[in-house]
Design a protein around this motif. Structure first.
Motif, mmCIF file in Angstrom:
data_model
loop_
_atom_site.group_PDB
_atom_site.id
_atom_site.type_symbol
_atom_site.label_atom_id
_atom_site.label_comp_id
_atom_site.label_asym_id
_atom_site.label_seq_id
_atom_site.Cartn_x
_atom_site.Cartn_y
_atom_site.Cartn_z
ATOM 1 N N LEU A 1 4.280 -0.448 -10.914
ATOM 2 C CA LEU A 1 3.913 -0.422 -9.503
ATOM 3 C C LEU A 1 2.775 0.550 -9.292
ATOM 4 N N GLN A 2 1.668 0.056 -8.738
ATOM 5 C CA GLN A 2 0.539 0.921 -8.421
ATOM 6 C C GLN A 2 0.728 1.500 -7.023
ATOM 7 N N LYS A 3 -0.149 2.446 -6.663
ATOM 8 C CA LYS A 3 -0.094 3.025 -5.329
ATOM 9 C C LYS A 3 -0.430 1.967 -4.291
ATOM 10 N N PRO A 4 0.050 2.123 -3.025
ATOM 11 C CA PRO A 4 -0.222 1.139 -1.986
ATOM 12 C C PRO A 4 -1.724 0.918 -1.844
ATOM 13 N N GLY A 5 -2.107 -0.322 -1.701
ATOM 14 C CA GLY A 5 -3.505 -0.660 -1.521
ATOM 15 C C GLY A 5 -4.126 -1.226 -2.794
ATOM 16 N N ASN B 1 9.699 -23.205 -2.044
ATOM 17 C CA ASN B 1 8.487 -22.619 -1.478
ATOM 18 C C ASN B 1 8.838 -21.533 -0.464
ATOM 19 N N LYS B 2 9.832 -21.812 0.368
ATOM 20 C CA LYS B 2 10.270 -20.823 1.349
ATOM 21 C C LYS B 2 10.836 -19.586 0.672
ATOM 22 N N ILE B 3 11.625 -19.822 -0.376
ATOM 23 C CA ILE B 3 12.213 -18.690 -1.106
ATOM 24 C C ILE B 3 11.116 -17.840 -1.744
ATOM 25 N N ALA B 4 10.105 -18.516 -2.310
ATOM 26 C CA ALA B 4 8.996 -17.782 -2.929
ATOM 27 C C ALA B 4 8.257 -16.936 -1.896
ATOM 28 N N HIS B 5 8.091 -17.495 -0.703
ATOM 29 C CA HIS B 5 7.420 -16.748 0.368
ATOM 30 C C HIS B 5 8.217 -15.501 0.749
ATOM 31 N N LYS B 6 9.530 -15.610 0.774
ATOM 32 C CA LYS B 6 10.370 -14.451 1.075
ATOM 33 C C LYS B 6 10.241 -13.382 -0.007
ATOM 34 N N SER C 1 5.751 -7.067 -0.985
ATOM 35 C CA SER C 1 4.829 -6.294 -0.152
ATOM 36 C C SER C 1 5.526 -5.110 0.483
ATOM 37 N N ARG C 2 6.777 -5.303 0.903
ATOM 38 C CA ARG C 2 7.526 -4.213 1.525
ATOM 39 C C ARG C 2 7.794 -3.092 0.511
ATOM 40 N N HIS C 3 8.160 -3.465 -0.716
ATOM 41 C CA HIS C 3 8.419 -2.448 -1.741
ATOM 42 C C HIS C 3 7.147 -1.675 -2.085
ATOM 43 N N ILE C 4 6.002 -2.382 -2.089
ATOM 44 C CA ILE C 4 4.725 -1.700 -2.361
ATOM 45 C C ILE C 4 4.423 -0.696 -1.251
ATOM 46 N N LYS C 5 4.653 -1.119 -0.020
ATOM 47 C CA LYS C 5 4.371 -0.254 1.130
ATOM 48 C C LYS C 5 5.187 1.025 1.071
ATOM 49 N N HIS C 6 6.456 0.910 0.655
ATOM 50 C CA HIS C 6 7.340 2.080 0.589
ATOM 51 C C HIS C 6 7.340 2.738 -0.795
ATOM 52 N N LEU D 1 10.676 -3.751 -9.059
ATOM 53 C CA LEU D 1 10.989 -4.338 -10.367
ATOM 54 C C LEU D 1 12.050 -5.419 -10.241
ATOM 55 N N ASP D 2 13.092 -5.140 -9.447
ATOM 56 C CA ASP D 2 14.155 -6.134 -9.260
ATOM 57 C C ASP D 2 13.613 -7.382 -8.570
ATOM 58 N N GLU D 3 12.792 -7.172 -7.547
ATOM 59 C CA GLU D 3 12.256 -8.310 -6.789
ATOM 60 C C GLU D 3 11.284 -9.118 -7.652
ATOM 61 N N ALA D 4 10.473 -8.434 -8.469
ATOM 62 C CA ALA D 4 9.515 -9.128 -9.335
ATOM 63 C C ALA D 4 10.233 -9.989 -10.378
#
Length: 567
Positions: A458-462, A511-516, A522-527, A534-537
């Motif tokens: 995970l890189q820094k946000p941005g 497709n919907k699941i992938a979008h979620k 994005s939320r994990h990156i933000k925080h 890692l779990d979400e990926a």
């Protein structure tokens, strides 16, 4: 007949004058329920304002009395087709000092125009009477007599008990405090609108309103009391000696006493037929807790960040056997008693051999005052060279109020086994360095009970999220960046080929699941949540693989990947 008409006309004129007088009454009226107040008791002061507009009232400050706003009401009437509105502002006058006391004028501003009420003289005495809703020392229109309540009687009805864990505390220290309200079971009270107030300018005390409390029944001084208890804490803000106390305004519902001399007394005035109660305002007070507030000794160690209490520290790192570029989750736990709001760690420092991220913190309390528990910090670190052999020790300093000195605790160093080589990426400095491994093909496969696994960083946000390769050397398409672009390409291609197929609904659902999954990433990156990312990926990669392999995501094995992806 003429005499009757004349009498009727006179009554009409009288009624007209009376109603006109009501409509054109004084715009501001101030009344006090009683000018004699028992020590520790209270009286009600009402300010009635006729008409509308913006109203601001500034009560005076009086030595020996506490003046508190206790409610507001409004009333609207229609007389001879004219509207009349009256707003009533109610204040409770609490008596703290015996003697003759004058209540100065109230500053009243109506629509920008300021006026002042007349001063009111009151007498505060131990033998004073607390009147019901009538005049001082007299009976009401219903023939009810006033009731006499002394300070000792009030304490029999209701009182507050404060229990502090200690009376000597340092600035920033959290001291548990128990606040208990005792209500005599033999007395009726109006519904409690708020818990007791505990305030002191030298202390930080969280309000009791909204906090959970315990109920109990206790026998004390020969009476049974319903007891409501709150567990909170106080924290000193400055050095001084002070007193901690509490109070609460209550309204007793006491059985009204009938005046046998009342001219209107009849058989139906007997309490058997029409029992009534007086509303008697009182103040429940507490014991006084004398406190000595102290400053922290100087100088303090450089590693001291403000933590006060008694703590232990531990550090755990997983995994300890890895390759260059693999992330390590470092878990730092600080457990003990004290002010956890002031407990913080910076984590392992960044170096030429170690890349670090800001720690994520959480707190688990083991008591209701939040002065005991465990604070956890999770930090992601990435070794960048095989020369990095050991995670360094971590130092934490706190002030122990029991010993009145500073204590420094350290975690032991953690040995690491790091393999792999750092490739020369000078030809393509913008791409991530890939790890080459000397392990066998079977050893390089990350196989969690036969299911697919993935390692990412995970890189820094941005910044972009970069996927780490499999230890076998495969570049799995679903783990490459950017994830959103891969998702779009894969799903569009599959949808085009299978649009007419019976599985189109299933693909839309995927497709919907992938979008979620993308939203969660994005939320994990933000925080900066490395573990969550890692779990979400991993879950997201399994979904993409299931689309490519046309199988269930939970059933994908290493063999499926080997058959699908060429060497």
């Amino acid at each position: 007949m003429i005499q009757a008409l004349t009498s009727l006309r006179s009554m009409s004129v009288f009624a007209s004058v009376l109603l006109t007088g009501l409509v054109h009454a004084e715009p501001v009226q101030v009344t006090l329920s009683s000018r004699t107040i028992p020590l520790g008791g209270s009286a009600f002061l009402n300010i009635n304002i006729q008409g509308g507009g913006d109203v601001e009232i500034e009560p005076p400050v009086v030595d020996g009395l506490i003046i508190r706003e206790s409610g507001k009401s409004s009333n609207m009437t229609i007389v001879n087709g004219k509207f009349s509105r009256t707003a009533s502002y109610r204040y409770t006058i609490l008596a703290e000092k015996e003697g003759n006391i004058q209540i100065p004028e109230f500053k009243i501003t109506i629509d920008g125009e300021t006026s002042y009420s007349e001063p009111i003289d009151v007498v505060v005495s131990k033998s004073a009477t607390t009147a019901s809703r009538g005049n001082q020392g007299s009976t009401t229109n219903t023939g009810q007599q006033t009731r006499t309540l002394t300070a000792d009687q009030i304490k029999q009805f209701a009182f507050i008990e404060l229990e502090a864990d200690k009376t000597k505390a340092y600035i920033g220290e959290k001291v548990p405090l128990k606040v208990s309200l005792y209500l005599n079971q033999q007395v009726n009270f109006n519904q409690l609108e708020a818990p007791p107030t505990v305030q002191n300018d030298a202390l930080i005390i969280p309000p009791l309103a909204g906090k959970e409390f315990e109920r109990d029944v206790v026998q004390k001084n020969g009476y049974l009391y319903n007891v409501l208890s709150w567990d909170v804490h106080f924290s000193p803000t400055k050095e001084e000696s002070t007193t901690l106390e509490s109070s609460l305004e209550l309204t007793l519902l006491l059985r009204a006493r009938r005046d046998s001399r009342s001219m209107s007394r009849s058989i139906f005035d007997n309490d058997f037929f029409s029992p009534s109660y007086q509303h008697v305002p009182i103040i429940a007070t507490s014991n006084k807790v004398e406190l000595e507030l102290l400053s922290l000794p100087k100088p303090s160690p450089e590693s001291f960040n403000g933590a006060i209490g008694s703590f232990d520290i531990s550090l755990n790192a997983q995994p300890t056997e890895l390759e260059v570029g693999d992330p390590i989750t470092v878990t730092i736990e600080i457990e003990g008693e004290g002010n956890f709001d002031r407990v913080s760690v910076e984590g392992l420092p960044k170096s030429d051999l170690l890349k670090t991220y800001e720690p994520e913190e959480s707190f688990e309390s083991t008591n209701k005052s939040n002065t005991s528990g465990k604070k956890t910090f999770k930090q992601a670190v990435i070794p960048t060279n095989t020369e990095f052999k050991t995670l360094p020790e971590l130092e934490f300093t706190y002030f122990d109020p029991r010993e009145s000195n500073y204590v420094t605790v350290r975690t032991p160093p953690v040995s690491l086994a790091i393999q792999g080589e750092v490739p020369d990426s000078s030809d393509n400095p913008g791409s991530p360095a890939l790890v080459t491994s000397k392990e066998s093909e079977e050893d390089r496969i990350i196989d969690h009970e036969g299911l697919i696994g993935i390692a990412v960083t995970l890189q820094k946000p941005g910044r972009a999220i970069q996927a780490m390769p499999y230890r076998k050397g495969y570049l799995i398409a679903m783990g490459m960046t950017p994830l959103s672009l891969i998702t779009l390409i894969v799903l569009l291609s599959v949808l085009r080929e299978n649009l007419a197929d019976e599985k189109s609904r299933s693909l839309k659902s995927q497709n919907k699941i992938a979008h979620k999954h993308l939203q969660e990433l994005s939320r994990h990156i933000k925080h900066n949540d490395v573990e969550g990312f890692l779990d979400e990926a991993a879950a997201y990669s399994k979904l993409l693989a299931s689309i490519l392999l046309n199988t269930n995501a939970g059933a994908i094995t290493s063999a499926d990947i080997q058959n699908k992806v060429p060497d």
